[in-house]
Design a protein around this motif. Structure first.
Motif, PDB file in Angstrom:
ATOM      1  N   ALA A   1       0.829  -1.206   0.000  1.00 49.24           N
ATOM      2  CA  ALA A   1       0.000   0.000   0.000  1.00 49.24           C
ATOM      3  C   ALA A   1       0.861   1.252   0.000  1.00 49.24           C
ATOM      4  O   ALA A   1       0.430   2.306  -0.478  1.00 49.24           O
ATOM      5  CB  ALA A   1      -0.927  -0.014   1.214  1.00 49.24           C
ATOM      6  N   GLU A   2       2.086   1.130   0.537  1.00 47.45           N
ATOM      7  CA  GLU A   2       2.979   2.289   0.576  1.00 47.45           C
ATOM      8  C   GLU A   2       3.261   2.814  -0.834  1.00 47.45           C
ATOM      9  O   GLU A   2       3.293   4.021  -1.069  1.00 47.45           O
ATOM     10  CB  GLU A   2       4.304   1.925   1.253  1.00 47.45           C
ATOM     11  CG  GLU A   2       4.189   1.500   2.704  1.00 47.45           C
ATOM     12  CD  GLU A   2       3.838   0.035   2.885  1.00 47.45           C
ATOM     13  OE1 GLU A   2       3.771  -0.420   4.046  1.00 47.45           O
ATOM     14  OE2 GLU A   2       3.626  -0.668   1.862  1.00 47.45           O
TER      15      GLU A   2
ATOM     16  N   ASP B   1       1.377   2.339  -3.605  1.00 47.64           N
ATOM     17  CA  ASP B   1       0.149   2.909  -4.171  1.00 47.64           C
ATOM     18  C   ASP B   1      -0.121   4.297  -3.608  1.00 47.64           C
ATOM     19  O   ASP B   1      -0.534   5.208  -4.334  1.00 47.64           O
ATOM     20  CB  ASP B   1      -1.042   1.989  -3.891  1.00 47.64           C
ATOM     21  CG  ASP B   1      -0.983   0.704  -4.705  1.00 47.64           C
ATOM     22  OD1 ASP B   1      -0.486   0.749  -5.848  1.00 47.64           O
ATOM     23  OD2 ASP B   1      -1.442  -0.332  -4.204  1.00 47.64           O
ATOM     24  N   ALA B   2       0.104   4.457  -2.313  1.00 51.80           N
ATOM     25  CA  ALA B   2      -0.130   5.765  -1.688  1.00 51.80           C
ATOM     26  C   ALA B   2       0.816   6.806  -2.270  1.00 51.80           C
ATOM     27  O   ALA B   2       0.413   7.947  -2.530  1.00 51.80           O
ATOM     28  CB  ALA B   2       0.055   5.664  -0.174  1.00 51.80           C
TER      29      ALA B   2
ATOM     30  N   HIS C   1     -11.045  -0.082  -6.230  1.00 56.96           N
ATOM     31  CA  HIS C   1     -10.216  -1.289  -6.182  1.00 56.96           C
ATOM     32  C   HIS C   1     -10.831  -2.360  -7.058  1.00 56.96           C
ATOM     33  O   HIS C   1     -11.979  -2.758  -6.862  1.00 56.96           O
ATOM     34  CB  HIS C   1     -10.099  -1.792  -4.748  1.00 56.96           C
ATOM     35  CG  HIS C   1      -8.886  -2.618  -4.480  1.00 56.96           C
ATOM     36  ND1 HIS C   1      -8.697  -3.871  -5.034  1.00 56.96           N
ATOM     37  CD2 HIS C   1      -7.767  -2.378  -3.722  1.00 56.96           C
ATOM     38  CE1 HIS C   1      -7.544  -4.365  -4.621  1.00 56.96           C
ATOM     39  NE2 HIS C   1      -6.955  -3.487  -3.839  1.00 56.96           N
TER      40      HIS C   1
ATOM     41  N   ASN D   1      -6.892  -2.938   1.968  1.00 54.47           N
ATOM     42  CA  ASN D   1      -5.851  -2.262   1.208  1.00 54.47           C
ATOM     43  C   ASN D   1      -6.215  -0.787   0.958  1.00 54.47           C
ATOM     44  O   ASN D   1      -5.377   0.110   1.136  1.00 54.47           O
ATOM     45  CB  ASN D   1      -5.648  -2.993  -0.124  1.00 54.47           C
ATOM     46  CG  ASN D   1      -4.545  -2.382  -0.968  1.00 54.47           C
ATOM     47  OD1 ASN D   1      -4.787  -1.953  -2.093  1.00 54.47           O
ATOM     48  ND2 ASN D   1      -3.326  -2.349  -0.458  1.00 54.47           N
TER      49      ASN D   1
ATOM     50  N   ILE E   1      -4.197   2.568   2.246  1.00 54.04           N
ATOM     51  CA  ILE E   1      -3.768   3.598   1.298  1.00 54.04           C
ATOM     52  C   ILE E   1      -4.304   4.957   1.714  1.00 54.04           C
ATOM     53  O   ILE E   1      -3.566   5.958   1.740  1.00 54.04           O
ATOM     54  CB  ILE E   1      -4.240   3.246  -0.129  1.00 54.04           C
ATOM     55  CG1 ILE E   1      -3.493   2.019  -0.660  1.00 54.04           C
ATOM     56  CG2 ILE E   1      -4.047   4.436  -1.081  1.00 54.04           C
ATOM     57  CD1 ILE E   1      -4.063   1.458  -1.948  1.00 54.04           C
TER      58      ILE E   1
ATOM     59  N   MET F   1      -5.607  -1.426  -6.596  1.00 58.38           N
ATOM     60  CA  MET F   1      -6.070  -0.045  -6.533  1.00 58.38           C
ATOM     61  C   MET F   1      -6.136   0.573  -7.927  1.00 58.38           C
ATOM     62  O   MET F   1      -5.257   0.374  -8.763  1.00 58.38           O
ATOM     63  CB  MET F   1      -5.114   0.747  -5.646  1.00 58.38           C
ATOM     64  CG  MET F   1      -5.336   2.248  -5.622  1.00 58.38           C
ATOM     65  SD  MET F   1      -4.625   3.190  -7.017  1.00 58.38           S
ATOM     66  CE  MET F   1      -2.884   2.877  -6.851  1.00 58.38           C
TER      67      MET F   1
END
Length: 388
Positions: free
Chosen positions: A134-135, A137-138, A162, A243, A247, A276
């Motif tokens: 998720a890091e 994607d963020a 998602h 997830n 995010i 995502m």
């Protein structure tokens, strides 16, 4: 009009001022990507068709195809992610992960031309390869927010959803392959009536049918996830919501959450995106300015399994959203003219002005001061230097 004065369907010219504005946007975005640690790359405009369609591609019908001298079928690139995946799997296969790559390039798709959509258009974006959490994607979403802000937009929104949540719900509902395909098409059109019809004819009832029918309306902040979570019974749908929650939490740390909405109805290519997905919209603009998401399967097609996420922005679309702003117009500082016999002095003056960082146009012939002033105004320069 003579055919030689026309451009092909879906193509366009960018006039002085407009071209400078586009270049200014690109320069800002490329510099921003660099400050986030993304290295710019460039790939050929033409690729082998087999490369661009590796693993299947719904956009093949929209590609400009041709034959090279070896009778191989090639095509103009229709997007940048696939060429960059090829590059990463070949030339950069030994590079340390994660790979952070950026680009700014023309891409080509044959489709109906309209405002904000041409057959040739300019994209800037990033691909983050080798990071699956998720890091990553963020960071990509936060960079998309920063990109639109850097471009000069104030009123815009990033909608994130998602692909796995929707797939999980369809699995939970027990839909067959044909019904799933029909649901995906209805979601792309935001067709609530068709979604309800599919649920009824497929025998899906209860809360699962209700949520599937209302997906295009499930938009808001974190409360949307909390609302549907109790009814997400499949492992994939629950994992997807977890997830999204992670995010969204990280986007708060980036200071980007104010521009982000959870929109479970965001639908992008189901066969391509694995996690995502997101799109960016601005007030009064009916088409997305940017879009992207997680696509963990693509690099496997090139023999290098690797998680991946990224996004692309449309330069022309951002320019439309900005309206008539002159922020990116090329500065036109000084028009330098001279009386008969003073050309050498004017040349030295022009060099001096340019060395100081100003733009300066030097007249090619001697003229009187009145004519010089008229020319300065017609060309749009802010000031006149006249050498008598």
């Amino acid at each position: 009009m003579m055919e030689t004065l026309k451009v092909p369907y879906g193509m366009r010219d960018h006039l002085p001022g407009e071209a400078a504005r586009m270049r200014g946007l690109e320069t800002k975005l490329v510099k921003l990507f660099s400050t986030w640690g993304y290295d710019e790359v460039s790939t050929p405009t033409i690729e082998y068709l087999d490369t661009l369609t590796l693993g299947g591609n719904a956009l093949e019908l929209h590609m400009f195809k041709l034959f090279d001298r070896g009778n191989e079928t090639v095509a103009l690139r229709h997007e940048m992610t696939t060429p960059i995946a090829r590059l990463a799997a070949s030339r950069l296969s030994e590079a340390p992960m994660p790979l952070k790559l950026s680009y700014c390039a023309n891409v080509f798709r044959y489709e109906q031309a309209q405002t904000g959509r041409q057959c040739e258009f300019r994209q800037a974006g990033v691909e983050l390869l080798g990071a699956g959490g998720a890091e990553a994607d963020a960071e990509v979403i936060a960079l998309a927010v920063a990109s639109l802000s850097e471009a000069g937009l104030a009123d815009f929104q990033i909608s994130i959803g998602h692909a796995g949540f929707i797939r999980g719900l369809m699995e939970q509902a027990g839909l067959d392959a044909k019904s799933r395909e029909n649901v995906e098409k209805a979601l792309e059109r935001h067709d609530l009536v068709e979604l309800r019809r599919i649920m009824k004819t497929s025998g899906v009832s209860g809360k699962t049918a209700e949520i599937l029918s209302e997906i295009p309306l499930l938009c808001g902040k974190k409360e949307i996830i909390d609302r549907v979570y109790p009814y997400a019974l499949s492992e994939e749908s629950r994992r997807s919501l977890d997830n999204l929650s992670e995010i969204y939490r990280m986007l708060g740390s980036y200071g980007a959450a104010d521009n982000v909405m959870i929109d479970l109805g965001v639908v992008r290519d189901f066969g391509y995106y694995t996690g995502m997905v997101f799109e960016a919209y601005a007030s009064g603009i009916g088409f997305p300015l940017a879009g992207g998401g997680r696509y963990d399967r693509l690099l496997s097609s090139f023999g290098t399994p690797c998680p991946a996420t990224g996004f692309a922005t449309g330069i022309e679309r951002i320019a439309i959203a900005l309206g008539e702003s002159e922020e990116f117009a090329a500065p036109k500082d000084m028009f330098i003219a001279y009386a008969e016999g003073n050309r050498e002095q004017a040349i030295h003056k022009a060099k001096e002005v340019r060395d100081d960082g100003h733009t300066a146009e030097l007249a090619f012939t001697a003229m009187d001061e009145k004519t010089a002033l008229k020319m300065k105004n017609e060309k749009g320069y802010s000031s006149l230097i006249y050498i008598k």
